[in-house]
Design a protein around this motif. Structure first.
Motif, short mmCIF file in Angstrom:
data_model
loop_
_atom_site.label_atom_id
_atom_site.label_comp_id
_atom_site.label_asym_id
_atom_site.label_seq_id
_atom_site.Cartn_x
_atom_site.Cartn_y
_atom_site.Cartn_z
N ALA A 138 0.83 -1.21 0.00
CA ALA A 138 0.00 0.00 0.00
C ALA A 138 0.86 1.25 0.00
CB ALA A 138 -0.92 -0.01 1.22
N GLY B 32 2.22 1.73 -3.41
CA GLY B 32 1.17 2.21 -4.31
C GLY B 32 0.55 3.52 -3.90
N LYS B 33 1.08 4.17 -2.84
CA LYS B 33 0.60 5.48 -2.36
C LYS B 33 -0.86 5.43 -1.90
CE LYS B 33 4.61 6.92 -3.85
NZ LYS B 33 5.73 7.05 -2.90
N ASP B 34 -1.26 4.35 -1.22
CA ASP B 34 -2.63 4.20 -0.74
C ASP B 34 -2.63 4.24 0.79
OD1 ASP B 34 -5.25 3.53 -0.19
OD2 ASP B 34 -5.34 1.85 -1.60
N ALA B 35 -2.70 5.47 1.36
CA ALA B 35 -2.62 5.65 2.80
C ALA B 35 -3.82 5.06 3.53
CB ALA B 35 -2.49 7.14 3.12
N ALA B 36 -5.01 5.15 2.95
CA ALA B 36 -6.22 4.62 3.59
C ALA B 36 -6.13 3.11 3.76
CB ALA B 36 -7.45 5.00 2.77
N GLU B 37 -5.63 2.42 2.75
CA GLU B 37 -5.47 0.97 2.83
C GLU B 37 -4.47 0.60 3.92
OE1 GLU B 37 -5.11 -3.24 1.70
OE2 GLU B 37 -6.67 -1.71 1.87
#
Length: 446
Positions: free
Chosen positions: A77, A80-85
């Motif tokens: 995550a 992939g720059k997905d902080a919420a995940e």
């Protein structure tokens, strides 16, 4: 949070592995000091702690279901720059960890004595093992939340501060060991129970400090224990359970060895206990490299950088193989030297030193296994690594069950059988990793 998708792979790997290795070395210092003072109590006490300590592998195995799954998902995550995940996985990993900690305490206090009776060679060993297990259960339970927190920080590329904290708690453990085991300054030695109690006290203090400091170490993730979301639990467990299976197999193998050694007496069990602890210490450099490789592979996989994932594997293999070759040479030249630190009893020394001399031929193969497993963790596909480990059920566990019933069998036969099974495991791991690279478009691993 550290971006592991940029910069030199060897430099990233060496830098992270250095801090991780320092923490592991300090941890080993505790094992050495602990075993030293226990050894002064006699061979049955050593066999008891070694037998009781086999539960550590079981709990460590279960903790992998949380820590490996969390590391893989969070590192990908981040890549992939997905902080919420990343935040969601962190919250659910902590919920899983706390639930598992409570279950560990309940099962350990209710059923631990029966399990020690099955593994122990005699009543004195059983009593020593049970006393050690009961006192160390709090530390075993806390292994789940500390493993979850540690994996989150490692996924973020943060390794220095956690390892320094871990080192501080280990030094506390070392300081408590002679006081509680041998009664230094108190004149109330607790024996094997003191060894477990020292570990529990240090672990409790270290866990509290880690929780307090977490927000300062990782500022993008919030410390929060959310209500269970079983779909998220399953996502974490689906990745972590195969790694748990790998450690569970280690637990099964260790238990089978202790069971098979019963007919050789407590000296054989004590010799194996000392030899296996020394071997675990020898494996630490390769383990440090693998622990560092997993988040690097995970972040780069999440960023779609297959070339950097492959480079991570090649670098990890090169470093770990060089280290393991050197350690193999040391064990061939003088395996008695580290054993004599713990015991002078000739029968125990003979078993432990011959164990090290023979099994050292599989050190390079174990380095390959660790490196392959790290890359599979980065992919979030830990099944192949588990399948390779499971091969040892057929190549080692089943033959060992037959070995225990074969009157002409010797300890040397058992150690050589272990070597063959690990070499087969390493070959299966390498072949599985070659296949894993192909669907992602990466060149074949030479």
């Amino acid at each position: 949070m550290r971006d592991l998708t940029q910069g030199s792979i060897p430099r990233l790997l060496a830098g992270m592995a250095g801090f991780i290795g320092f923490g592991l070395v300090v941890q080993t210092m505790y094992l050495v000091v602990d075993l030293y003072f226990v050894a002064q109590l006699g061979g049955q006490a050593v066999a008891g702690v070694a037998t009781g300590g086999s539960v550590l592998l079981f709990v460590m195995a279960l903790s992998q279901a949380v820590s490996v799954g969390a590391l893989s998902l969070i590192s990908r995550a981040i890549g992939g720059k997905d902080a919420a995940e990343a935040q969601t996985v962190f919250e659910q990993a902590m919920s899983m960890a706390l639930t598992a900690a409570v279950a560990t305490l309940l099962i350990g206090y209710l059923a631990g004595g029966r399990f020690m009776a099955v593994l122990s060679a005699d009543d004195a060993t059983r009593m020593a093992a049970h006393a050690y297990l009961l006192a160390s259960l709090p530390s075993l339970a806390l292994m789940f939340p500390t493993a979850a927190l540690g994996s989150v920080l490692r996924a973020s590329g943060i390794v220095a501060a956690p390892m320094l904290l871990q080192s501080a708690t280990v030094f506390l453990n070392i300081a408590l060991a002679p006081v509680l085991i041998a009664g230094w300054g108190t004149n109330h030695p607790l024996g094997t129970a003191g060894a477990g109690l020292a570990t529990s006290i240090a672990t409790i203090i270290g866990t509290i400090i880690l929780i307090v400091l977490f927000g300062r170490l990782e500022m993008t993730l919030r410390m929060k224990v959310a209500a269970p979301r079983f779909a998220a639990w399953w996502r974490i467990a689906a990745i972590g359970l195969p790694s748990s299976g790998e450690f569970l197999l280690m637990f099964v193998i260790s238990g089978v060895i202790y069971w098979a050694l019963r007919r050789f007496g407590p000296d054989a069990q004590a010799g194996f206990g000392i030899g296996s602890r020394i071997m675990q210490s020898i494996f630490l450099p390769a383990m440090a490299v693998a622990f560092a490789a997993a988040p690097i592979a995970g972040q780069n996989h999440g960023a779609g950088r297959a070339d950097r994932v492959r480079a991570t594997f090649h670098t990890a293999v090169l470093i770990s193989s060089g280290i393991m070759l050197a350690l193999t040479l040391l064990c061939q030249l003088n395996p008695e030297l580290p054993v004599l630190v713990f015991t002078r009893k000739s029968a125990v020394v003979a078993v432990a030193s011959e164990y090290l001399r023979i099994v050292s031929w599989n050190f390079v193969a174990m380095g390959l296994v660790y490196s392959c497993s790290a890359i599979f963790q980065g992919f979030g596909n830990t099944g192949p690594a588990f399948a390779a480990s499971a091969s040892r059920l057929a190549t080692f566990v089943l033959p060992t069950l037959l070995f225990a019933r074969w009157p002409q069998a010797t300890l040397h036969d058992l150690w050589r059988l272990s070597n063959v099974s690990i070499i087969i495991q390493a070959l299966i791991s390498l072949l599985s990793l070659r296949r894993a690279f192909r669907p992602r478009g990466a060149p074949r691993i030479p």
